[in-house]
Design a protein around this motif. Sequence first.
Motif, PDB file in Angstrom:
ATOM      1  N   ALA A  45       2.356   0.086   6.201  1.00  0.00           N
ATOM      2  CA  ALA A  45       3.311   0.593   7.155  1.00  0.00           C
ATOM      3  C   ALA A  45       4.322  -0.242   7.472  1.00  0.00           C
ATOM      4  O   ALA A  45       5.628   0.000   7.608  1.00  0.00           O
TER       5      ALA A  45
ATOM      6  N   THR B 205      -8.853  -3.725   8.716  1.00  0.00           N
ATOM      7  CA  THR B 205      -9.198  -2.945   9.665  1.00  0.00           C
ATOM      8  C   THR B 205      -8.301  -1.653   9.318  1.00  0.00           C
ATOM      9  O   THR B 205      -7.096  -1.607   9.069  1.00  0.00           O
TER      10      THR B 205
ATOM     11  N   LEU C  66      -6.860   2.199   9.263  1.00  0.00           N
ATOM     12  CA  LEU C  66      -5.621   2.808  10.011  1.00  0.00           C
ATOM     13  C   LEU C  66      -6.276   3.483  11.398  1.00  0.00           C
ATOM     14  O   LEU C  66      -5.544   3.488  12.507  1.00  0.00           O
TER      15      LEU C  66
ATOM     16  N   LYS D  49     -12.188   3.286  -2.789  1.00  0.00           N
ATOM     17  CA  LYS D  49     -13.236   3.103  -1.675  1.00  0.00           C
ATOM     18  C   LYS D  49     -14.415   3.757  -2.093  1.00  0.00           C
ATOM     19  O   LYS D  49     -15.132   4.688  -1.387  1.00  0.00           O
TER      20      LYS D  49
ATOM     21  N   ASP E 236       0.922   4.765   0.807  1.00  0.00           N
ATOM     22  CA  ASP E 236       0.232   5.742   1.451  1.00  0.00           C
ATOM     23  C   ASP E 236       0.614   6.943   1.463  1.00  0.00           C
ATOM     24  O   ASP E 236       0.117   7.835   2.346  1.00  0.00           O
TER      25      ASP E 236
ATOM     26  N   VAL F 257      -1.811  -7.748   2.302  1.00  0.00           N
ATOM     27  CA  VAL F 257      -1.621  -6.471   2.232  1.00  0.00           C
ATOM     28  C   VAL F 257      -0.664  -5.639   3.171  1.00  0.00           C
ATOM     29  O   VAL F 257      -1.091  -6.025   4.454  1.00  0.00           O
TER      30      VAL F 257
ATOM     31  N   TYR G  25       6.458   0.667   4.075  1.00  0.00           N
ATOM     32  CA  TYR G  25       6.945   1.976   3.853  1.00  0.00           C
ATOM     33  C   TYR G  25       7.701   2.536   5.304  1.00  0.00           C
ATOM     34  O   TYR G  25       8.609   3.454   5.129  1.00  0.00           O
TER      35      TYR G  25
ATOM     36  N   ALA H 158       0.872  -1.085  -0.218  1.00  0.00           N
ATOM     37  CA  ALA H 158      -0.039  -0.014   0.072  1.00  0.00           C
ATOM     38  C   ALA H 158       1.041   1.311  -0.022  1.00  0.00           C
ATOM     39  O   ALA H 158       1.716   1.544   0.945  1.00  0.00           O
TER      40      ALA H 158
ATOM     41  N   GLY I 196      -4.781  -4.474   7.237  1.00  0.00           N
ATOM     42  CA  GLY I 196      -4.745  -3.687   8.645  1.00  0.00           C
ATOM     43  C   GLY I 196      -3.594  -3.894   9.521  1.00  0.00           C
ATOM     44  O   GLY I 196      -3.757  -4.743  10.241  1.00  0.00           O
TER      45      GLY I 196
ATOM     46  N   GLU J 289      -0.651  -1.027  -4.528  1.00  0.00           N
ATOM     47  CA  GLU J 289      -1.692  -0.475  -4.150  1.00  0.00           C
ATOM     48  C   GLU J 289      -1.482   1.071  -4.010  1.00  0.00           C
ATOM     49  O   GLU J 289      -0.645   1.825  -3.353  1.00  0.00           O
TER      50      GLU J 289
ATOM     51  N   ASP K  13      -7.290   1.967  -4.711  1.00  0.00           N
ATOM     52  CA  ASP K  13      -8.141   1.987  -3.423  1.00  0.00           C
ATOM     53  C   ASP K  13      -9.154   3.204  -3.382  1.00  0.00           C
ATOM     54  O   ASP K  13      -8.963   4.123  -2.594  1.00  0.00           O
TER      55      ASP K  13
HETATM   56  O1  LIG Z   1      -6.369   1.185   2.861  1.00  0.00           O
HETATM   57  C1  LIG Z   1      -5.674   1.251   3.895  1.00  0.00           C
HETATM   58  C2  LIG Z   1      -6.158   2.397   4.957  1.00  0.00           C
HETATM   59  O2  LIG Z   1      -7.712   2.598   4.753  1.00  0.00           O
HETATM   60  C3  LIG Z   1      -4.044   0.859   3.948  1.00  0.00           C
HETATM   61  O3  LIG Z   1      -3.685   1.131   2.867  1.00  0.00           O
HETATM   62  C4  LIG Z   1      -4.286  -0.486   4.570  1.00  0.00           C
HETATM   63  O4  LIG Z   1      -4.613  -0.576   5.755  1.00  0.00           O
HETATM   64  C5  LIG Z   1      -2.633  -1.088   4.554  1.00  0.00           C
HETATM   65  O5  LIG Z   1      -1.700  -0.266   5.353  1.00  0.00           O
HETATM   66  P1  LIG Z   1      -1.339  -0.918   6.612  1.00  0.00           P
HETATM   67  O6  LIG Z   1      -0.573  -2.253   6.480  1.00  0.00           O
HETATM   68  O7  LIG Z   1      -0.242   0.188   7.155  1.00  0.00           O
HETATM   69  O8  LIG Z   1      -2.531  -1.053   7.470  1.00  0.00           O
END
Ligand SMILES: O=C(CO)[C@H](O)[C@H](O)COP(=O)(O)O
Length: 284
Positions: free
Chosen positions: A189, A136, A138, A62, A9, A186, A192, A7, A167, A31, A60
């Motif tokens: 954090a 889940t 952030l 959403k 982000d 996925v 990155y 991800a 999550g 992502e 993403d």
């Molecule tokens: O979609 C997301 C937040 O809405 C994040 O990209 C997803 O939760 C992945 O990040 P992490 O591994 O840091 O939780």
Amino acid sequence: MAQTQMALDSLDFDATIALAAKVAPHVDILEIGTPCIKHNGIELLKALRAKFPNNKILVDLKTMDAGFYEAEPFYKAGADICTVLGTADIGTIKGVIDAANKYGKEAQIDLINVNDKKARTLEVVKLGAHIIGVHTGLDQQAAGQTPFADLGLVSGLKTGAKVSVAGGVKAATTKQVVDAGADIVVAGAAIYGAADPAASAAEITKIAHGSAAASKGGNKLLPWIIAAVAAVLVFSLLGKKPEEAAAPAAEAPAATEVVPAEDAPAAEAPAATEEAAPAEPAAQ
Ligand SMILES: O=C(CO)[C@H](O)[C@H](O)COP(=O)(O)O
């Protein structure tokens, strides 16, 4: 085996491309996170699509309304997967699935904040949902929540749709989520935020791909095992001691030649690069 998805982000266009360049060789899916796509728009997707032809790209979005209308331009611009919220109207979800199908791509229904995850999963699978996202967010993570229980519930439904989990997943929990039925793991954090994002991505992918590599390796060993058993039997019938079956290759029976060299156990996942990288800022 599960696929891995990183991800992205960050809000910064150039930092996102730079981070993608580090991790792309080590993950299956890139992502573009929700804050990132809102901030940078479809041009970022086009840039990533051009630079990383070997990775799938998930946008993403959403999406919460106007499913087909919002998602179609992203599929057209090269997205492989777009997300739509599971809390959206069923017509919105159908719109994103229809857009995905129009381009031969996939729609992921994100179960974040869905109360009855079982009912919604079954409902969207009937519509042809390709991927169910157990997620889940952030803010929920900050409140101490994890996706593990929901993952067990959704993968236990065995709907035939792929199951993605997000999550706070990291290397230490990757095997747990793969064993619990995740098809896509996925990590944001955990990658990155690592001192070496490429190494972190490679470690997670090695674990996620590991179970399949091990089982493929096991299958490829089968001919060797059969050949060895056959050799022992042949030598036993000829009245020779079994240990003579381990004779030099030139004297070995033809059965040992049935396995070509390329059928040796699969190579390990690519090693992590030694390139150091600064940590990315957390998502806003
Ligand atoms: O979609 C997301 C937040 O809405 C994040 O990209 C997803 O939760 C992945 O990040 P992490 O591994 O840091 O939780």
